[in-house]
Each structure stands twice: as structure tokens, then as C-alpha cells.
Design a protein around this motif. Structure first.
Motif, short mmCIF file in Angstrom:
data_model
loop_
_atom_site.label_atom_id
_atom_site.label_comp_id
_atom_site.label_asym_id
_atom_site.label_seq_id
_atom_site.Cartn_x
_atom_site.Cartn_y
_atom_site.Cartn_z
N ILE A 166 -9.92 20.38 92.79
CA ILE A 166 -10.12 19.06 93.24
C ILE A 166 -8.87 18.58 93.73
O ILE A 166 -7.83 19.09 93.96
CB ILE A 166 -10.44 18.34 91.85
N LYS A 167 -8.94 17.14 94.23
CA LYS A 167 -7.91 16.43 94.87
C LYS A 167 -6.99 16.18 93.82
O LYS A 167 -7.34 16.02 92.72
CB LYS A 167 -8.39 15.13 95.51
N ALA A 168 -5.82 16.10 94.31
CA ALA A 168 -4.68 15.47 93.22
C ALA A 168 -4.85 14.17 92.61
O ALA A 168 -5.62 13.45 93.11
CB ALA A 168 -3.38 15.37 94.06
N TRP A 169 -4.46 14.03 91.31
CA TRP A 169 -5.01 12.88 90.56
C TRP A 169 -3.71 12.67 89.56
O TRP A 169 -2.74 13.23 89.43
CB TRP A 169 -5.98 13.45 89.56
N GLU A 170 -3.92 11.28 89.07
CA GLU A 170 -2.85 10.75 88.20
C GLU A 170 -3.38 10.59 86.69
O GLU A 170 -4.33 10.56 86.38
CB GLU A 170 -2.36 9.47 88.76
N GLY A 171 -2.26 10.61 85.91
CA GLY A 171 -2.64 10.78 84.59
C GLY A 171 -3.01 9.73 83.94
O GLY A 171 -3.13 8.55 84.80
N ILE B 68 -5.34 26.05 83.13
CA ILE B 68 -4.86 24.75 82.92
C ILE B 68 -5.01 23.97 84.15
O ILE B 68 -4.69 24.28 85.38
CB ILE B 68 -3.15 24.90 82.93
N LEU B 69 -5.71 23.09 84.34
CA LEU B 69 -6.08 22.12 85.30
C LEU B 69 -4.94 20.97 85.42
O LEU B 69 -4.85 20.13 84.68
CB LEU B 69 -7.66 21.42 85.00
N SER B 70 -4.29 21.08 86.34
CA SER B 70 -3.30 20.55 86.84
C SER B 70 -3.47 18.99 87.53
O SER B 70 -4.34 19.07 88.51
CB SER B 70 -2.10 21.13 87.41
N THR B 71 -2.45 18.20 87.51
CA THR B 71 -2.66 16.91 88.48
C THR B 71 -2.59 17.26 90.03
O THR B 71 -2.57 16.40 90.77
CB THR B 71 -1.61 15.91 88.02
N ASP B 72 -2.12 18.46 90.27
CA ASP B 72 -2.12 18.69 91.84
C ASP B 72 -3.41 19.27 92.06
O ASP B 72 -3.59 19.48 93.44
CB ASP B 72 -1.17 19.82 92.04
N GLY B 73 -4.32 19.17 91.20
CA GLY B 73 -5.71 19.47 91.78
C GLY B 73 -6.09 21.12 91.55
O GLY B 73 -7.25 21.35 91.72
N SER B 74 -5.50 21.88 91.10
CA SER B 74 -5.44 23.30 90.89
C SER B 74 -5.58 23.81 89.60
O SER B 74 -4.89 22.90 88.52
CB SER B 74 -4.57 24.08 91.59
N ILE B 75 -6.42 25.00 89.25
CA ILE B 75 -6.30 25.38 87.98
C ILE B 75 -5.29 26.58 87.91
O ILE B 75 -5.29 27.47 88.97
CB ILE B 75 -7.78 26.20 87.57
N TYR C 167 -16.20 24.56 84.14
CA TYR C 167 -16.61 23.37 84.49
C TYR C 167 -15.82 22.52 84.75
O TYR C 167 -15.16 22.03 83.61
CB TYR C 167 -18.10 22.74 83.64
N VAL C 168 -15.61 21.67 86.01
CA VAL C 168 -14.58 20.95 86.12
C VAL C 168 -14.90 19.57 86.69
O VAL C 168 -15.88 19.33 87.47
CB VAL C 168 -13.42 21.25 87.12
N THR C 169 -14.48 18.40 86.01
CA THR C 169 -14.93 17.09 86.30
C THR C 169 -13.89 16.47 87.24
O THR C 169 -12.85 16.74 86.93
CB THR C 169 -15.15 16.02 84.77
N GLU C 170 -14.49 15.70 88.21
CA GLU C 170 -13.48 14.97 89.18
C GLU C 170 -13.84 13.52 89.32
O GLU C 170 -14.87 13.07 90.05
CB GLU C 170 -13.53 15.51 90.49
N PRO C 171 -13.43 12.76 88.41
CA PRO C 171 -14.12 11.25 88.34
C PRO C 171 -14.02 10.50 89.47
O PRO C 171 -14.60 9.74 89.85
CB PRO C 171 -13.18 10.79 86.96
#
Length: 408
Positions: A345-350, A321-328, A369-373
Motif C-alpha cells: 500500500i501507499k505510505a501512511w501515518e500513525g 509486519i505492515l509498516s508505515t512505508d507501505g510494505s510488509i 488481508y491488508v486494509t488501506e483506509p
């Protein structure tokens, strides 16, 4: 009735027949190979192997094909402002959903072909048991390809079988190993359930039906070909010729997507219990054990929030689970416990709208494979160690992602 999709240019109309249900192709079996059809004595199609592991990324106005190991861009194509990406079952192609329909992207040749299956509202693509199945929400038409025949196109789409529902709706279909067609029921106002159909030369006969799944959405196939659909109040199982309803613990308990492994009996579903909640972030998962016939909801830690793009099954049949805290966050479906965490990745918002670019995860073998827009970047992560093996910055904002991983 016979239907043959012919080659056409990208922006012309192909007249895909959206008529009554019919069988259109002499059966070639449900082999999962990526070679030529069994009736033709040809060498296997090695280009499908070459495509394995390549990554397709959509962005505003285009699509990029990346090398699966280096993440270097192999080729870029102009497309529409927003497109969706779905891997076909031959391990070589991706269906790109556009305003014209389902357009084929050849990942081996890195070529956006002119082959399009017309659809007024192209929706779900399902790969299973040697078939690739497309659903047109605008007509209720299911189009069924033998996946192996997609790997050798020779300038034209292969013949198909089609089935048209009684009414158009946002639906999904799957063909099982014995040829049974499972497809959703619905119209523009409601989607109450699903039906199982047996194929004949000129018609389809119902085997079983359930209307106990309001708002039916999504599909996933677990071990022993146990198929699960999401409902607004639980989930619907089809197994060995029968439907079974699982009821959520909440009056409104919507599951919209099923994340599965065909070697695990347990389905992981996204879960929402507040119909009025704003946004697309979720904090719970549904765990459906198709062997024990159990349905449980697990509330995740406060720091673990995700969208429909952020769950995948991977090594050990675990859920990632790729979470908004940036961790899997690694979840064991057997008990719903988080067993590991990999910062990526860095933390992100919905997202404000579901189409908006936001982080996504796809898995091929041991690699995620993880995207970081926000950083215009795509990462490859070794799920056995949690280490980022490759990162590549793009000159576009990555949105949808699809990978070719072999024949289905």
C-alpha cells in the motif's frame, strides 16, 4: 451454579450473571472440531466450512462481510459508530463488541444475529483448546464457551462457565487443554499479574500466581502451550504449572500484545521503551523463546514502524509486519532479521487515537488481508510470493478486520 444465555433482541438486556465463580456446563471435551457437541450424533456443521476465509470489516456505523477470495461484499449491516471484531473459535462466528456487549456475527449466513452476551465493557476474546473465552472489563467476568457449541446455536446461546475476578479491570483470560483457567489480576488502579485456577464443581482453586507483571496486557500461546502475557517491564510466561518472569533490558519496556504461532516456541511482542512517547507507532519487537527461556529486544530498521494492528504470524512461522512505508516486512523470529519485503500500500501515518482507522493485517494460511483506509481498499496478498492477488475498493473506510479460518 448453572447459567444459560437465552436469545434476546439486540438492544435489550440479557442479565448475564456476574456473580461468584462457578461451573455451569457439563464438560464436552476440548475437541477442535466445528461440528455438533460430541453427545449428539449429528452430521458435521458444514456452514462453518463455508464461512472459512470470509472477512469481516468494521467501519463507522456498520460492518461488511466480504468473500475471502474475491473480496466482494456479501452483506452489510448497520452497527455502532465504533465496533471491534474478534473471531470466535468455531470457524463460523465473529464477536462484535458493542455498547451492549459481545454480539454474534454469523459469517456463514452473513447475518448479524440478535444474540448478545451482556458486558458493560466488552474486551478481549481468546480462542484456544476448543474454548472461546470472553472478558468483560467492566465486571471482571470471564465467560467460557465450548467453541463447537457456538457452531450450532438454534436461536440461543449455549450454556457457559463463568469466573468473576475480585475486581473489574482491563483483563484477559484463556482456558488451557487441561481446563486450567489463566486470568489476569487487577483493579481500576493497577494490573500486577496473573493467576492459574483449577476448576471444581462450585469453585476455582488457585494453582499458581504471579504479581511480577505490572500493567499486564495481552496474551499469546506458543508451541507446547506456553502462554505469554505482556508487562510494562518485560513479559510473564506460564508453562507446565509455573509462572516465570522475563525482564526487559529497559527500565520501562512495555509489551502489550503477543503475536504467536502454536507451532513455534518463539513469541513476537510489540515493544515500547519510552512511556512518554506520543502516538502509537513502534520501532522495536520483543522476541521471547519459550524453550530457551530467553528474552531479547530487536530494534527494527528506521523505515519499519507499526502499530498493534500491524503484526501477524504466517507461513514458516515468520512474522509479517505492515509498516508505515507501505510494505510488509518479513521478520524471522529466530534471529530478528528482516528476510523479505513486499510493497503493498501507499505510505501512511500513525493514528492520533488507537481507535482511528489505520492499516491492519490479518493472515489466513498463505494469504494476508491488508486494509488501506486512505484508499477505502482491502487487499489480499500471497505471502509466499509477496504478490497482491486481489484488491477491492469499498464505499466505506475500513477500520477493524477479522477473518474466520476454521475451528480452534
Amino acid at each position: 451454579m448453572r447459567n444459560h444465555h437465552m436469545l434476546r433482541q439486540q438492544h435489550t438486556r440479557l442479565g448475564v450473571t456476574a456473580a461468584i465463580a462457578g461451573i455451569l456446563l457439563v464438560a464436552t471435551g476440548c475437541a477442535n472440531g466445528s461440528g455438533a457437541p460430541g453427545a449428539v450424533a449429528e452430521a458435521p456443521d458444514t456452514s462453518a466450512t463455508e464461512a472459512n476465509g470470509r472477512v469481516a470489516i468494521s467501519y463507522e456505523g456498520g460492518i461488511s462481510v466480504l468473500d475471502g477470495k474475491t473480496l466482494e461484499t456479501v452483506k452489510k449491516f448497520d452497527s455502532e459508530e465504533f465496533t471491534r471484531l474478534n473471531a470466535a473459535g468455531d470457524g463460523k462466528h465473529v464477536f462484535v463488541t458493542t455498547t451492549a456487549g459481545f454480539q454474534l456475527l454469523d459469517m456463514a449466513e452473513a447475518k448479524l444475529t440478535d444474540l448478545v452476551v451482556d458486558a458493560t465493557a466488552p474486551g478481549h476474546v481468546v480462542r484456544h483448546a476448543g474454548n472461546t473465552v470472553l472478558f468483560d472489563d467492566g465486571t471482571g467476568t470471564t465467560t467460557i464457551f465450548k467453541s463447537e457449541e457456538l457452531s450450532n446455536l438454534n436461536g440461543a446461546l449455549p450454556e457457559t462457565r463463568t469466573y468473576t475476578a475480585d475486581a473489574d479491570h482491563h483483563g484477559v483470560s484463556i482456558v488451557l487443554e487441561d481446563g486450567t483457567l489463566l486470568t489476569t489480576l487487577g483493579d481500576k488502579t493497577s494490573r500486577p499479574g496473573a493467576v492459574a485456577l483449577e476448576a471444581h464443581e462450585d469453585h476455582w482453586d488457585p494453582i499458581a500466581e504471579s504479581k511480577e507483571c505490572p500493567g499486564i496486557h495481552g496474551e499469546g500461546t506458543a508451541a507446547d502451550e506456553a502462554v505469554v502475557f505482556g508487562c510494562e517491564d518485560g513479559a510473564l510466561l506460564y508453562h507446565q504449572g509455573k509462572f516465570e518472569k522475563f525482564t526487559a533490558p529497559d527500565k520501562y519496556g512495555r509489551m502489550g500484545n503477543a503475536f504467536v504461532s502454536e507451532t513455534s516456541p518463539i513469541v513476537v511482542g510489540d515493544y515500547k521503551n519510552d512511556p512518554d512517547a506520543e502516538g502509537y507507532l513502534l520501532n522495536s519487537v520483543a522476541l521471547i523463546d519459550t524453550e530457551k527461556h530467553s528474552y531479547n529486544v530487536v530494534e527494527l530498521p528506521d523505515t519499519v514502524n507499526y502499530t498493534f494492528r500491524d503484526v501477524a504470524r504466517g507461513p514458516g512461522d515468520l512474522a509479517y509486519i505492515l509498516s508505515t512505508d507501505g510494505s510488509i516486512h518479513v521478520l524471522d523470529p529466530k534471529d530478528g532479521k528482516i528476510v523479505n519485503e513486499f510493497p503493498v500500500i501507499k505510505a501512511w501515518e500513525g493514528p492520533t487515537e488507537w481507535q482511528d482507522a489505520h492499516p491492519a493485517i490479518m493472515v489466513n494460511g498463505n494469504t494476508a488481508y491488508v486494509t488501506e483506509p486512505a484508499a477505502n481498499t482491502v487487499h489480499a496478498v500471497d505471502l509466499t510470493t509477496g504478490k497482491i492477488t486481489t484488491s477491492k475498493k469499498m464505499d466505506v473506510v475500513p477500520n477493524e478486520i477479522a477473518i474466520t479460518v476454521g475451528a480452534h
